[in-house]
Design a protein around this motif. Sequence first.
Motif: not given
Length: 306
Positions: A44-59
């Motif tokens: 879940i930690f790796q997934e969380l990091q990826k989710a945050i990265t995508n959220f910040m950069n794709d929004t």
Amino acid sequence: MKKTSKIIAFSLIFFIISYNAVAQELNCRVNLNYSSISNNSSPIFQELQKAITNFMNDTRWTSHHFETNEKIDFNLLITLTDYNGLDKFTGTIQINLSRPVYATSYNSPLFTFKESEGKFVFNYIEGQNLEYVENIFTSNLTQVLAYYAYIVLGYDYDTFSPLGGSEFFKKAFRIVLNSQSSGYEGWSSGDNKQNSRYNLIDALLDKRFENLRLGQYYYHRQGLDVMPSEPEKGRKTMLEALKYIQKSERAKQNSLIVSLFFTAKSDEIVNVFSMSPTAEKNEVLTILKEVDVSNVSKYQKITQTN
């Protein structure tokens, strides 16, 4: 007819993909530190990091057009201190933002901010879609991330035009207002920790600190950006910028954002003004002794350099 339709469809898809590739504004590098969590082998930690990265950069955070090389680079460090094994995380969040200087490879530190301990609490479950909806509190995680996206945009824009970041700081403030009834810490005006989200945005929108924000513009756009071609002119403008910041410090002493300015800039100021003539060195040192007492010993190096 079908072939023509396919060509049109593929052309439209290509346009959308190409547009999105340059539309987003941020290049956020996320570092999720969970080494102190006992059950840190969970995916879940790796997934969380990826989710945050995508959220910040794709929004899409603004209506402005950004080329890829114009994206704003910054680091987002999240240090997790507790995880309940289900969906609740506790930690700290830190932002490190720098700004490129025109015609150089140098990145000038602009903003470093670490929240007070224990203020960043959020819920996240595996597979959760992170989405920001303006004026609606969806989750504390997305609200905090969106808040800092606008803080970063505001700081960056302030260095390219006078008070240019105001629209983004106002968006960050609206997030604060929308989050105050959520029960999460960091959003309230009653928060007794200086490094809270509320206190930061309250200071940035305080009229008493408009001089500091104007000083940010003169320091960077009319100062640092000019120095590669006209070092004396650029340095003189940076000195005038420090006088603007001095006005804000006099309006309210020991303020958070004045302190944040010198946290980012103290080493750079020493390097820049060590090249000044004696009179200029003495003038800048007089200002610095007043506005940034904690770094006076560091600033003494300015007059000790030939």
